[in-house]
Design a protein around this motif. Structure first.
Motif, PDB file in Angstrom:
ATOM      1  N   GLN A  40      12.658  45.413  37.862  1.00  0.00           N
ATOM      2  CA  GLN A  40      13.692  46.001  37.295  1.00  0.00           C
ATOM      3  C   GLN A  40      15.039  45.914  38.097  1.00  0.00           C
ATOM      4  OE1 GLN A  40      13.480  49.732  35.514  1.00  0.00           O
ATOM      5  NE2 GLN A  40      15.923  49.938  35.127  1.00  0.00           N
ATOM      6  N   ARG A  41      16.367  45.614  37.966  1.00  0.00           N
ATOM      7  CA  ARG A  41      17.627  45.425  38.708  1.00  0.00           C
ATOM      8  C   ARG A  41      18.379  46.708  38.247  1.00  0.00           C
ATOM      9  NH1 ARG A  41      17.105  39.769  36.652  1.00  0.00           N
ATOM     10  NH2 ARG A  41      16.520  38.468  38.223  1.00  0.00           N
ATOM     11  N   VAL A  42      18.901  47.177  39.544  1.00  0.00           N
ATOM     12  CA  VAL A  42      19.908  48.221  39.712  1.00  0.00           C
ATOM     13  C   VAL A  42      21.193  47.679  39.978  1.00  0.00           C
ATOM     14  CG1 VAL A  42      20.416  50.342  40.625  1.00  0.00           C
ATOM     15  CG2 VAL A  42      18.002  49.820  40.291  1.00  0.00           C
ATOM     16  N   VAL A  43      22.018  47.933  39.372  1.00  0.00           N
ATOM     17  CA  VAL A  43      23.465  47.375  39.516  1.00  0.00           C
ATOM     18  C   VAL A  43      24.445  48.286  39.612  1.00  0.00           C
ATOM     19  CG1 VAL A  43      25.283  45.634  39.076  1.00  0.00           C
ATOM     20  CG2 VAL A  43      22.810  45.053  38.507  1.00  0.00           C
ATOM     21  N   ILE A  44      25.170  48.420  40.483  1.00  0.00           N
ATOM     22  CA  ILE A  44      26.370  49.391  40.693  1.00  0.00           C
ATOM     23  C   ILE A  44      27.536  48.314  40.926  1.00  0.00           C
ATOM     24  CG2 ILE A  44      27.567  51.223  42.282  1.00  0.00           C
ATOM     25  CD1 ILE A  44      24.592  52.153  42.923  1.00  0.00           C
ATOM     26  N   SER A  45      28.635  48.563  39.938  1.00  0.00           N
ATOM     27  CA  SER A  45      29.716  47.738  40.014  1.00  0.00           C
ATOM     28  C   SER A  45      31.050  48.698  40.248  1.00  0.00           C
ATOM     29  CB  SER A  45      30.208  47.324  38.502  1.00  0.00           C
ATOM     30  OG  SER A  45      31.187  46.452  38.589  1.00  0.00           O
ATOM     31  N   LYS A  46      31.815  48.458  41.342  1.00  0.00           N
ATOM     32  CA  LYS A  46      33.078  49.094  41.738  1.00  0.00           C
ATOM     33  C   LYS A  46      34.202  48.473  41.544  1.00  0.00           C
ATOM     34  CE  LYS A  46      32.543  52.184  45.026  1.00  0.00           C
ATOM     35  NZ  LYS A  46      32.627  53.460  44.290  1.00  0.00           N
ATOM     36  N   GLU A  47      35.286  48.911  41.237  1.00  0.00           N
ATOM     37  CA  GLU A  47      36.648  48.328  41.144  1.00  0.00           C
ATOM     38  C   GLU A  47      37.297  48.736  42.346  1.00  0.00           C
ATOM     39  OE1 GLU A  47      37.967  47.376  36.629  1.00  0.00           O
ATOM     40  OE2 GLU A  47      39.026  49.059  37.678  1.00  0.00           O
ATOM     41  N   PHE A  48      38.010  47.685  42.800  1.00  0.00           N
ATOM     42  CA  PHE A  48      39.045  48.162  44.069  1.00  0.00           C
ATOM     43  C   PHE A  48      40.211  47.018  44.216  1.00  0.00           C
ATOM     44  CE2 PHE A  48      36.729  44.296  44.943  1.00  0.00           C
ATOM     45  CZ  PHE A  48      37.390  43.351  45.840  1.00  0.00           C
ATOM     46  N   ALA A  49      41.322  47.474  44.840  1.00  0.00           N
ATOM     47  CA  ALA A  49      42.442  46.559  44.577  1.00  0.00           C
ATOM     48  C   ALA A  49      42.709  45.989  46.135  1.00  0.00           C
ATOM     49  CB  ALA A  49      43.728  47.794  44.845  1.00  0.00           C
ATOM     50  N   ILE A  50      43.304  44.859  46.044  1.00  0.00           N
ATOM     51  CA  ILE A  50      43.952  43.884  46.905  1.00  0.00           C
ATOM     52  C   ILE A  50      45.387  43.972  46.737  1.00  0.00           C
ATOM     53  CG2 ILE A  50      43.880  41.500  48.009  1.00  0.00           C
ATOM     54  CD1 ILE A  50      40.919  41.213  47.027  1.00  0.00           C
ATOM     55  N   GLY A  51      46.168  43.804  48.129  1.00  0.00           N
ATOM     56  CA  GLY A  51      47.484  43.705  47.728  1.00  0.00           C
ATOM     57  C   GLY A  51      48.203  43.532  48.949  1.00  0.00           C
ATOM     58  N   CYS A  52      49.560  43.420  48.979  1.00  0.00           N
ATOM     59  CA  CYS A  52      50.177  43.315  50.298  1.00  0.00           C
ATOM     60  C   CYS A  52      51.477  44.038  49.975  1.00  0.00           C
ATOM     61  CB  CYS A  52      50.653  41.425  50.415  1.00  0.00           C
ATOM     62  SG  CYS A  52      51.577  40.878  49.050  1.00  0.00           S
ATOM     63  N   LYS A  53      52.099  44.390  51.070  1.00  0.00           N
ATOM     64  CA  LYS A  53      53.416  44.925  50.997  1.00  0.00           C
ATOM     65  C   LYS A  53      54.334  44.548  52.149  1.00  0.00           C
ATOM     66  CE  LYS A  53      51.423  48.937  53.273  1.00  0.00           C
ATOM     67  NZ  LYS A  53      51.099  50.519  53.272  1.00  0.00           N
ATOM     68  N   LEU A  54      55.823  44.615  52.078  1.00  0.00           N
ATOM     69  CA  LEU A  54      56.687  44.005  53.059  1.00  0.00           C
ATOM     70  C   LEU A  54      56.889  44.922  54.171  1.00  0.00           C
ATOM     71  CD1 LEU A  54      58.590  41.673  53.477  1.00  0.00           C
ATOM     72  CD2 LEU A  54      60.227  43.125  52.343  1.00  0.00           C
ATOM     73  N   GLU A  55      56.793  44.331  55.260  1.00  0.00           N
ATOM     74  CA  GLU A  55      56.928  45.028  56.556  1.00  0.00           C
ATOM     75  C   GLU A  55      58.313  45.315  56.704  1.00  0.00           C
ATOM     76  OE1 GLU A  55      54.442  46.305  59.234  1.00  0.00           O
ATOM     77  OE2 GLU A  55      53.484  46.253  57.082  1.00  0.00           O
ATOM     78  N   GLN A  56      58.743  46.427  57.436  1.00  0.00           N
ATOM     79  CA  GLN A  56      59.923  46.707  57.688  1.00  0.00           C
ATOM     80  C   GLN A  56      60.513  45.784  58.681  1.00  0.00           C
ATOM     81  OE1 GLN A  56      61.957  48.832  56.259  1.00  0.00           O
ATOM     82  NE2 GLN A  56      60.661  49.237  54.868  1.00  0.00           N
ATOM     83  N   LYS A  57      61.762  45.138  58.582  1.00  0.00           N
ATOM     84  CA  LYS A  57      62.120  43.954  59.261  1.00  0.00           C
ATOM     85  C   LYS A  57      63.272  44.859  60.194  1.00  0.00           C
ATOM     86  CE  LYS A  57      65.081  40.984  57.480  1.00  0.00           C
ATOM     87  NZ  LYS A  57      65.379  39.929  56.827  1.00  0.00           N
TER      88      LYS A  57
END
Length: 233
Positions: A40-57
């Motif tokens: 029997q297989r045990v599966v745990i699924s999780k959502e996460f976020a990938i992103g980018c934000k502008l650095e202060q210039k």
């Protein structure tokens, strides 16, 4: 999520490996060790976020200078990603010379990423070394390697999108780290007052008043340095 539906999230076209499997799991007897039947297989699924934000210039940099970004990967639930992720390796675009950045502590992010560094391959390694790593390709829609109109790129401040990671037959310790919420931070009375230290004084009519600690006054010595205050005794 069933194992069959889980494999639908596995895409060969986008170069992503979203499923992490337990290397030491055995289909003949491992299922019984994981609390289920044989195989029997045990599966745990999780959502996460990938992103980018502008650095202060810096203010002295002209508009033509290539902008820099902060690229990050973060959790979307109340479980700290640092509990089950050991490190995240950021590999820059294969069109460039070999560039590799490693974040080995939460928050998992890198800074000073240029427009020409995209797309970025992220390899996530987990605290349980028996779990295989997962990889994700990140290409922001607002950055097209310099091909976008400058006016449109100037208005783009960053973006974030959801992705999913799945764990097949994780160990008991791995399951605990994936599902145990991070305890909330308890603020002290000093932090709640904005960092200002207040001292309680005598009660008056059932109320407690506070006052700021008074600094001692220093005597001025004309011929030398400042002298400490005189004792009232």
């Amino acid at each position: 999520m069933s194992y069959t539906n889980l494999m639908q999230h596995q895409s060969v076209m986008d170069g992503c490996q979203r499923v992490s499997c337990n290397r030491s799991y055995s289909t003949t007897g491992g299922g019984a060790l994981m609390g289920g039947g044989v195989g029997q297989r045990v599966v745990i699924s999780k959502e996460f976020a990938i992103g980018c934000k502008l650095e202060q210039k810096d203010c002295y940099q002209p508009q033509v200078v290539e902008r820099t970004w902060c690229v990050y990967i973060r959790e979307l639930d109340n479980v700290d990603m640092g509990c089950y992720v050991r490190r995240v390796s950021f590999r820059m675009s294969p069109r460039l010379p070999l560039r590799l950045h490693v974040a080995d502590a939460s928050p998992f992010e890198i800074t000073e990423v240029l427009d020409t560094d995209f797309p970025i391959e992220m390899q996530v390694e987990y605290s349980d070394v028996k779990m295989t790593p997962t990889t994700y390709i990140y290409q922001p829609k607002g950055i097209l390697n310099g091909k976008h109109c400058l006016d449109i790129r100037h208005d783009f401040k960053g973006e974030e999108h959801k992705d999913r990671m799945a764990f097949v037959n994780p160990s008991e310790s791995m399951r605990l780290s994936l599902t145990t919420p991070t305890p909330p931070k308890v603020q002290t009375s000093h932090e709640q007052r904005g960092g200002e230290l207040l001292l309680p004084i005598k009660k008056e009519k059932g109320k407690v008043k506070t006052q700021k600690p008074q600094q001692p006054k220093w005597r001025l010595n004309i011929r030398g340095p400042l002298l400490p205050p005189l004792d009232k005794d």
